[in-house]
Enzyme design. Structure first.
Site, PDB file in Angstrom:
ATOM      1  N   ASP A  13     -54.720  13.076 -55.086  1.00  0.00           N
ATOM      2  CA  ASP A  13     -54.325  12.834 -56.471  1.00  0.00           C
ATOM      3  C   ASP A  13     -52.914  13.378 -56.717  1.00  0.00           C
ATOM      4  OD1 ASP A  13     -54.322  12.532 -59.295  1.00  0.00           O
ATOM      5  OD2 ASP A  13     -56.491  12.824 -59.357  1.00  0.00           O
ATOM      6  N   THR A  35     -54.905   7.951 -62.800  1.00  0.00           N
ATOM      7  CA  THR A  35     -55.928   8.263 -61.796  1.00  0.00           C
ATOM      8  C   THR A  35     -57.022   7.203 -61.683  1.00  0.00           C
ATOM      9  OG1 THR A  35     -55.561  10.644 -61.950  1.00  0.00           O
ATOM     10  CG2 THR A  35     -57.724   9.928 -61.167  1.00  0.00           C
ATOM     11  N   ASN A  38     -57.104   5.698 -67.889  1.00  0.00           N
ATOM     12  CA  ASN A  38     -58.197   6.681 -67.866  1.00  0.00           C
ATOM     13  C   ASN A  38     -59.005   6.553 -69.157  1.00  0.00           C
ATOM     14  OD1 ASN A  38     -57.303   7.733 -65.408  1.00  0.00           O
ATOM     15  ND2 ASN A  38     -56.026   9.271 -66.393  1.00  0.00           N
ATOM     16  N   LYS A  68     -63.162  15.312 -59.814  1.00  0.00           N
ATOM     17  CA  LYS A  68     -63.123  14.449 -61.002  1.00  0.00           C
ATOM     18  C   LYS A  68     -64.201  13.374 -60.914  1.00  0.00           C
ATOM     19  CE  LYS A  68     -58.128  14.766 -61.879  1.00  0.00           C
ATOM     20  NZ  LYS A  68     -56.873  13.980 -62.006  1.00  0.00           N
ATOM     21  N   HIS A 120     -49.363  18.726 -62.399  1.00  0.00           N
ATOM     22  CA  HIS A 120     -49.129  18.653 -63.843  1.00  0.00           C
ATOM     23  C   HIS A 120     -48.612  19.980 -64.388  1.00  0.00           C
ATOM     24  CE1 HIS A 120     -50.425  14.690 -65.066  1.00  0.00           C
ATOM     25  NE2 HIS A 120     -51.536  14.787 -64.352  1.00  0.00           N
ATOM     26  N   ASP A 180     -53.402   8.173 -55.519  1.00  0.00           N
ATOM     27  CA  ASP A 180     -53.686   7.309 -56.664  1.00  0.00           C
ATOM     28  C   ASP A 180     -52.466   7.083 -57.548  1.00  0.00           C
ATOM     29  OD1 ASP A 180     -53.601   9.946 -57.526  1.00  0.00           O
ATOM     30  OD2 ASP A 180     -55.275   9.756 -58.908  1.00  0.00           O
ATOM     31  N   HIS A 181     -51.418   7.856 -57.330  1.00  0.00           N
ATOM     32  CA  HIS A 181     -50.131   7.720 -58.021  1.00  0.00           C
ATOM     33  C   HIS A 181     -49.261   8.850 -57.515  1.00  0.00           C
ATOM     34  CE1 HIS A 181     -51.315  11.174 -60.451  1.00  0.00           C
ATOM     35  NE2 HIS A 181     -52.454  10.546 -60.739  1.00  0.00           N
ATOM     36  N   HIS A 220     -47.173  11.336 -65.051  1.00  0.00           N
ATOM     37  CA  HIS A 220     -47.002  10.074 -64.332  1.00  0.00           C
ATOM     38  C   HIS A 220     -47.506   8.942 -65.215  1.00  0.00           C
ATOM     39  CE1 HIS A 220     -51.351  10.478 -63.733  1.00  0.00           C
ATOM     40  NE2 HIS A 220     -51.094  11.749 -63.499  1.00  0.00           N
TER      41      HIS A 220
END
Length: 547
Positions: free
Chosen positions: A37, A78, A99, A160, A311, A354-355, A488
């Site tokens: 992630d 995500t 999300n 998650k 983050h 995922d990014h 992001h």
């Protein structure tokens, strides 16, 4: 004599080729899809000299790496990333458009995997009221199940919930995520969508797990902090502190910080969260006996702590560098476990993200690089002023979220206005807001084909049924958040450029600088397994990666 030698040589080559072909034709007993992630591609190159031989460098050396792989849609979040990796298509087809997003039918904001029809399995909380019901296409593992007449097992796991649920689609034998939402919760749980009670191996893991031990340790840098030359200084104004800590610096005494940071929730935001995920992945492989039958099993593992850390501290933080150096060791441990438990020639894996993420905009600004922060309240006020000016009403907007405007169709009709005219005027005027770079109506996306560039990415992320009426793109390096840490979601390269590495059974050694899309993973693995691609697939097979 020469003829005899030539004959023996020909026979040897014939049987060697047959043996090699037999090995290549043998399907893997286990496929492992690894998602990291918020991993930028340049984390592979930036820290390359500090990685060991058995983690990232092992699969780079012995697998096939795509050096120019990108996400081909907006938004890069995500849930959308995990759905796109495993379905081989973009939000315009699979339906996961963020999300969280505004549901224009329910008239409320919804979460991608929420489903009140199901209950938590593993504790008495509500975190298990989940399912993949909003995912409208199949995944690779769904197709593998169908091809094997529902034989073999498919398991998804992540800290998650969305990162565990969406990769394994609709037919999974289980999807598990970590619940630490209340101070006393410390369990891996699932949903009644999958089962009525936890398997014994999960219950045993919860009873004996190491989360408490990990959180009684101190997070210090793996190596001398003065050697972290790829990162900013440890003490700087661009990072967000943990609660109870005056500066965002090492060491971080987790035992002392737990009480003010959600107790077990703290494990999500430290590298030990990745180690903990590997622990659970190993337990899943042993507990479900993955890779032990005549059928191919599928395991998805998503590492979430990298995202929480990214983050909070940003792309260029010592914390981020240290997290990836530690993750490299976790991967080495996991790969060695796969060698022993499943067998070196018996599994195929791919690793991707995922990014990615942007550098902290405030940090970029300090270097005189163009970067921005957008005020959401100011932006909403600006939009309402547009509708008041041109249509004499501030009631034409139903919702503004994810850089999309949802119109109040009933109000527009009651005033005798044309919804397309309202949307077009908003698209024309909203670019006068100082942080918005481009804007387009849904109608334009329905009637115009953008073949490349960022508008093509916007179109790939637009879902006619679920998306808004006006879609916008901010300037590069623009975030709606506080000035510390990063995020992001855009279609710019810093968010879209991610690693894709294939390794193991059926995979060539090599690399490619050709441009590929994230949606190419699913058809490539499907081709390797000789099964149908997921039913919404719009990607292509990466032929050069396959033997």
């Amino acid at each position: 004599m020469k003829n005899i030698i030539l004959f023996v040589l020909c026979v040897f080559l014939f049987f060697s080729n047959c043996t090699e072909k037999k090995i290549q034709d043998k399907k893997p007993k286990l496929v492992v899809g690894i998602v990291i992630d918020q991993m930028r591609y340049d984390y592979l190159t930036r820290y390359a000299e500090r990685y060991g031989k058995g983690g990232f460098n092992r699969i780079l050396k012995n697998g096939f790496s795509l050096e120019n792989a990108h996400y081909n849609y907006i938004p890069t979040y995500t849930a959308v990333g995990h759905a796109s990796i495993f379905t081989g298509t973009t939000p315009n087809n699979h339906g996961i458009i963020s999300n969280n997003w505004y549901d224009k039918f329910l008239k409320e904001s919804i979460y991608c995997v929420d489903d009140s029809n199901y209950a938590t399995v593993g504790n008495s909380g509500n975190v298990g009221k989940k399912s993949p019901q909003r995912l409208y296409t199949t995944t690779i593992s769904d197709e593998l199940h169908l091809a094997q007449n529902m034989k073999g097992k498919t398991i998804g796991l992540s800290i998650k919930d969305r990162s565990a649920i969406l990769p394994v689609g609709h037919t999974a034998n289980g999807a598990y995520w970590y619940d630490a939402n209340n101070n006393n919760n410390n369990q891996w749980v699932t949903s009644s969508y999958y089962m009525k009670k936890l398997p014994k191996w999960v219950a045993d893991f919860n009873a004996n797990n190491n989360a408490d031990n990990y959180l009684n340790e101190t997070w210090n840098t793996l190596y001398d902090i003065n050697t972290y030359e790829k990162s900013r200084s440890d003490n700087n104004i661009f990072e967000k502190n943990l609660n109870g800590k005056a500066t965002p610096t090492f060491p971080k005494k987790l035992k002392e910080l737990r009480a003010k940071n959600g107790n077990f929730n703290l494990i999500k935001t430290v590298p030990a969260g990745n180690t903990y995920t590997v622990d659970f992945a190993k337990a899943a492989i042993i507990g479900e006996q993955l890779g032990k039958t005549a059928y191919t099993d599928f395991l998805t593992v998503s590492f979430s702590s990298t995202d929480y850390i990214g983050h909070r501290y940003g792309v260029a933080a010592v914390e981020t560098e240290d997290t990836y150096l530690r993750l490299d060791k976790d991967l080495e441990d996991f790969f060695t476990f796969l060698d022993t438990e499943v067998g070196k020639n018996n599994y195929t894996l791919f690793l991707t993200a995922d990014h990615a993420a942007v550098h902290v905009p405030a940090y970029l600004q300090s270097l005189k690089i163009s970067a921005h922060y957008m005020d959401a309240k100011k932006f909403k006020k600006f939009i309402l002023e547009i509708t008041q000016k041109y249509f004499n009403s501030k009631e034409l907007i139903e919702n503004i979220s994810n850089y999309q405007i949802f119109l109040n169709k009933d109000k527009i009709a009651s005033l005798g206005l044309d919804k397309n005219e309202v949307a077009q005027k908003l698209a024309e005027e909203v670019i006068n807001f100082d942080k918005i770079y481009k804007a387009v109506t849904a109608r334009t996306l329905q009637t115009t084909n953008f073949t490349d560039g960022i508008m093509n990415s916007l179109q790939n992320g637009y879902n006619q049924k679920f998306s808004g009426d006006v879609l916008m793109i901010p300037y590069p390096a623009t975030l709606i958040r506080e000035r510390k840490g990063t995020s992001h979601g855009s279609g710019y390269s810093y968010d879209t450029h991610i690693p894709i590495i294939f390794y193991g059974n059926g995979i060539k050694k090599g690399k490619s600088s050709k441009k590929y899309s994230i949606i190419d993973i699913a058809p490539t693995i499907s081709n390797l397994l000789k099964i149908e691609s997921p039913n919404g697939t719009s990607g292509k097979v990466i032929e050069e990666a396959l033997k």
